[in-house]
Design a protein around this motif. Structure first.
Motif, PDB file in Angstrom:
ATOM      1  N   PHE A 288       0.851  -1.191   0.000  1.00  0.00           N
ATOM      2  CA  PHE A 288       0.000   0.000   0.000  1.00  0.00           C
ATOM      3  C   PHE A 288       0.887   1.242   0.000  1.00  0.00           C
ATOM      4  O   PHE A 288       1.904   1.274   0.695  1.00  0.00           O
ATOM      5  N   THR A 289       0.500   2.242  -0.777  1.00  0.00           N
ATOM      6  CA  THR A 289       1.203   3.518  -0.654  1.00  0.00           C
ATOM      7  C   THR A 289       0.614   4.247   0.548  1.00  0.00           C
ATOM      8  O   THR A 289      -0.472   3.900   1.034  1.00  0.00           O
ATOM      9  N   ARG A 290       1.335   5.270   1.011  1.00  0.00           N
ATOM     10  CA  ARG A 290       0.801   6.060   2.131  1.00  0.00           C
ATOM     11  C   ARG A 290      -0.532   6.677   1.743  1.00  0.00           C
ATOM     12  O   ARG A 290      -1.453   6.756   2.542  1.00  0.00           O
ATOM     13  N   GLY A 291      -0.611   7.123   0.506  1.00  0.00           N
ATOM     14  CA  GLY A 291      -1.855   7.726   0.026  1.00  0.00           C
ATOM     15  C   GLY A 291      -3.017   6.752   0.127  1.00  0.00           C
ATOM     16  O   GLY A 291      -4.118   7.110   0.510  1.00  0.00           O
ATOM     17  N   GLN A 292      -2.717   5.485  -0.211  1.00  0.00           N
ATOM     18  CA  GLN A 292      -3.779   4.479  -0.140  1.00  0.00           C
ATOM     19  C   GLN A 292      -4.215   4.243   1.303  1.00  0.00           C
ATOM     20  O   GLN A 292      -5.401   4.045   1.572  1.00  0.00           O
ATOM     21  N   VAL A 293      -3.235   4.276   2.221  1.00  0.00           N
ATOM     22  CA  VAL A 293      -3.590   4.075   3.638  1.00  0.00           C
ATOM     23  C   VAL A 293      -4.431   5.256   4.134  1.00  0.00           C
ATOM     24  O   VAL A 293      -5.429   5.071   4.836  1.00  0.00           O
ATOM     25  N   VAL A 294      -4.034   6.467   3.733  1.00  0.00           N
ATOM     26  CA  VAL A 294      -4.821   7.655   4.128  1.00  0.00           C
ATOM     27  C   VAL A 294      -6.236   7.524   3.564  1.00  0.00           C
ATOM     28  O   VAL A 294      -7.229   7.770   4.257  1.00  0.00           O
ATOM     29  N   ARG A 295      -6.299   7.082   2.304  1.00  0.00           N
ATOM     30  CA  ARG A 295      -7.621   6.916   1.678  1.00  0.00           C
ATOM     31  C   ARG A 295      -8.447   5.867   2.420  1.00  0.00           C
ATOM     32  O   ARG A 295      -9.639   6.035   2.627  1.00  0.00           O
ATOM     33  N   LEU A 296      -7.764   4.803   2.838  1.00  0.00           N
ATOM     34  CA  LEU A 296      -8.466   3.730   3.540  1.00  0.00           C
ATOM     35  C   LEU A 296      -9.105   4.256   4.826  1.00  0.00           C
ATOM     36  O   LEU A 296     -10.292   4.031   5.084  1.00  0.00           O
ATOM     37  N   PHE A 297      -8.303   4.973   5.615  1.00  0.00           N
ATOM     38  CA  PHE A 297      -8.832   5.460   6.897  1.00  0.00           C
ATOM     39  C   PHE A 297      -9.896   6.542   6.676  1.00  0.00           C
ATOM     40  O   PHE A 297     -10.868   6.623   7.415  1.00  0.00           O
ATOM     41  N   THR A 298      -9.691   7.371   5.656  1.00  0.00           N
ATOM     42  CA  THR A 298     -10.693   8.399   5.353  1.00  0.00           C
ATOM     43  C   THR A 298     -12.000   7.739   4.934  1.00  0.00           C
ATOM     44  O   THR A 298     -13.084   8.128   5.366  1.00  0.00           O
ATOM     45  N   LEU A 299     -11.852   6.717   4.121  1.00  0.00           N
ATOM     46  CA  LEU A 299     -13.035   6.005   3.633  1.00  0.00           C
ATOM     47  C   LEU A 299     -13.772   5.336   4.791  1.00  0.00           C
ATOM     48  O   LEU A 299     -15.002   5.342   4.858  1.00  0.00           O
ATOM     49  N   GLU A 300     -12.990   4.773   5.711  1.00  0.00           N
ATOM     50  CA  GLU A 300     -13.618   4.142   6.877  1.00  0.00           C
ATOM     51  C   GLU A 300     -14.465   5.160   7.632  1.00  0.00           C
ATOM     52  O   GLU A 300     -15.598   4.876   8.035  1.00  0.00           O
ATOM     53  N   GLY A 301     -13.888   6.352   7.824  1.00  0.00           N
ATOM     54  CA  GLY A 301     -14.641   7.404   8.518  1.00  0.00           C
ATOM     55  C   GLY A 301     -15.863   7.816   7.720  1.00  0.00           C
ATOM     56  O   GLY A 301     -16.963   7.944   8.266  1.00  0.00           O
TER      57      GLY A 301
END
Lengths: 390, 240
Positions: A288-301
């Protein structure tokens, strides 16, 4: 897609916490929609009452008439021009003559407005036909509020006094032929309705009127000289302003509830990032790129917002529908606030508003989720893998 | 493939700031690893083993020196390029297994393939193959919380090898396992090395792991103290 799938699994995996957050936001959605529905319902009912009982499809005002200046009322009348008389004769309009007067119920004097209207008219939906009562001398129709205020009832006789054009006062006893129960204070408070021809005779103003009410649905003519046409939008302007003022409360409520929901989500996100550092490190190690991880957590929220919309639809829509069908009783005294609503308020929900609030909450949830998620970008993968903060 | 140079580090230095001072975790480490090796970095805690793996695995950048992995210069990689390298070419096995808790064993193993956008049918076959290699095909629906430590680590191994990476980095893979489970997973890894030609690079101080190695590099205070070939004492012939 994989981010969405993982986010969905993660959020459902958190169990009751996710649902609690979603429930709080769903309360904001439903409460705000309900509140908006009540205001819209009030607006709609008040506008309908005003149209049916007072404004019709618009009014022609004698040019001196100013509803906010009782001192000019003495001059605010003139004989009906031919065009307006034709409309009245065709039943497409009804004329109203207004003048200042006084009554003396139980020996006390009270200033009122005397209003003359044709008892046979069908333009306004209140019982003017009662003014046709035979053998009543001077028949008078009053509203329920006013009747209570001056302690008058059907069959009572009360002295009316008015000033003739020459300045001399005249008086006559009137018989209350009917007490109408109406939601509209504008046709009730401090006024008595008399047959138009009788009032014209009393005022020595044959054929005169202060205003002419157009039947709803009738196309307005251009105003004859000496008269001004006021369309329903103009006439309802004050009411709309009042409703707009009341809508501020709706926005405040929405902001309070949404803030509570967002606080919960922000808190959950911050905690999640703290607790799930090792998982973040693992995702990065797996590619995962950092961007993807940020997207993942944002999406979860953000998914909290989606859950909230679904949850709100599940419990809120039936509740709102029930309220719209059954309505609720208007608390006593509400009519004195200046809006005539009726005995019950039937909330009127706008799909656009509900959709708008749903979209707004999704957008705000996403932003609130993004803020703590941006911390992830500063997290070193090697520290994250050890469960340490950078 | 065999004898192909997979990793080359030259004068690799990694310094970590520690308050006002700094710690030199790697001190001019120059090492080569060839395809198919089953090698281990050994040494006490703080000797630089994990740091070396992190740099080689493109999880960390060196302070100075160079690290070339599969023809890519680690120090010049962007975040995205490093992620791509890890995604396609490197498998990781961690001491604490690091399985994604909300996924089943199957889904954990499937995850790297999803990132690589492997078609569904091929993905399913690869995942089941990987789970069979580690002997957990029958636990594919279990979640990490339902697995023992040994089983979790075997799932982690399956996840690391499912995409058939040329390089597999294992950081203290047996540290949280009992002897029996340790031997089980080591035999599994040895078999994967033998059958798939996967290069394994361990960071360990566990004698059980060392017994399986073909090459042992001893690090002390961030320096290579010894680099010696070994004749594996255990389990190389035994499959999983």
């Amino acid at each position: 897609m994989i981010t969405l799938r993982l986010a969905l699994r993660n959020i459902l995996g958190t169990g009751i916490r996710a649902w609690l957050n979603a429930f709080i936001i769903s309360i904001a959605l439903v409460a705000s929609s309900w509140n908006q529905g009540v205001v819209a319902g009030m607006d709609e009912q008040a506008a309908r009452a005003a149209r049916d009982l007072e404004y019709g499809g618009g009014q022609y005002w004698q040019e001196s008439y100013d509803p906010y200046d009782p001192l000019t009322l003495e001059e605010a009348h003139s004989p009906l021009p031919e065009e307006l008389r034709r409309l009245v004769n065709e039943g497409k309009a009804t004329a109203v003559l207004m003048m200042q007067g006084s009554i003396y119920p139980q020996g006390r004097m009270r200033s009122i407005l005397l209003k003359g209207i044709d008892p046979r008219q069908h333009v306004l939906d209140f019982p003017t036909s009662a003014l046709s009562a035979a053998g009543a001398g001077l028949p008078a129709l009053i509203g329920g509020r006013f009747a209570r205020a001056v302690d008058l009832a059907r069959g009572d006789t009360v002295t009316l006094r008015w000033r003739e054009p020459g300045g001399a006062f005249n008086a006559e006893d009137a018989t209350i032929v009917h007490v109408m129960q109406t939601t509209l204070a504008a046709i009730d408070n401090n006024q008595a309705w008399l047959p138009l021809d009788r009032l014209q005779e009393m005022a020595r103003l044959p054929g005169a009127a202060t205003l002419v009410v157009l039947a709803p649905g009738t196309a307005p003519l251009s105003a004859p000289p000496g008269w001004v046409f006021r369309d329903p939008d103009f006439l309802l302007r004050d009411l709309r302003e009042l409703v707009k003022t009341k809508s501020v409360g709706r926005v405040v409520l929405l902001v309070i509830f949404l803030s509570l929901g967002m606080l919960a989500i922000f808190d959950t996100q911050v905690l999640a990032i703290f607790r799930r550092r090792r998982e973040i490190g693992t995702l990065v190690a797996l590619g995962f790129t950092r961007g993807q991880v940020v997207r993942l957590f944002t999406l979860e929220g953000a998914l909290h917002g989606v859950l909230a919309v679904l949850l709100g639809a599940a419990w809120g829509l039936p509740l709102l529908w029930l309220q719209a069908r059954l309505g609720f009783a208007v608390p006593p005294g509400t009519e004195d606030m200046g809006i005539s609503i009726g005995e019950r308020i039937y909330p009127a929900y706008g799909a656009g508003y509900i959709l708008g609030v749903a979209v707004l909450s999704l957008a705000v949830t996403t932003v609130v989720s993004l803020l703590p998620s941006r911390r992830i970008a500063r997290l070193k993968p090697t520290d994250a893998l050890r469960g340490r903060a950078s | 493939m065999a004898d192909e140079l997979l990793i080359r580090t030259e004068e690799l230095v990694k310094v970590f700031p520690m308050g006002r001072s700094e710690v030199r975790a790697l001190n001019r480490v120059s090492l080569d690893f060839r395809a198919g090796e089953f090698a281990g970095l050994v040494g006490p805690s703080g000797s630089g083993k994990t740091t070396f793996l992190n740099v080689v695995g493109s999880l960390d950048a060196p302070t100075s020196g160079s690290a070339e992995v599969l023809g890519r210069r680690i120090e010049g990689l962007s975040h995205r390029e490093a992620a791509d390298l890890r995604n396609r070419s490197i498998g990781f096995i961690f001491q604490t297994f690091n399985l994604l808790p909300v996924y089943t064993a199957y889904e954990n193993v499937e995850f790297p393939l999803l990132l690589l956008r492997v078609p569904a049918a091929q993905r399913r076959r690869m995942v089941m193959d990987a789970l069979e290699w580690v002997g957990l095909a029958d636990r594919s629906r279990s979640r990490p919380a339902q697995l023992s430590g040994g089983e979790s680590q075997r799932v982690a191994i399956a996840r690391a090898v499912v995409k058939r990476p040329p390089l597999l980095l294992a950081d203290e893979p047996t540290a949280n396992l009992d002897a029996e489970n340790s031997h089980h997973i080591l035999r599994t890894m040895a078999a994967l090395n033998r059958e798939l030609g996967t290069t394994f690079l361990f960071a360990t101080h566990d004698e059980k792991v060392i017994a399986y190695l073909h090459r042992k590099i001893t690090l002390v205070d961030g320096r290579v103290e010894r680099d010696e070939p070994l004749t594996p004492a255990a389990g190389r012939e035994t499959g999983p």
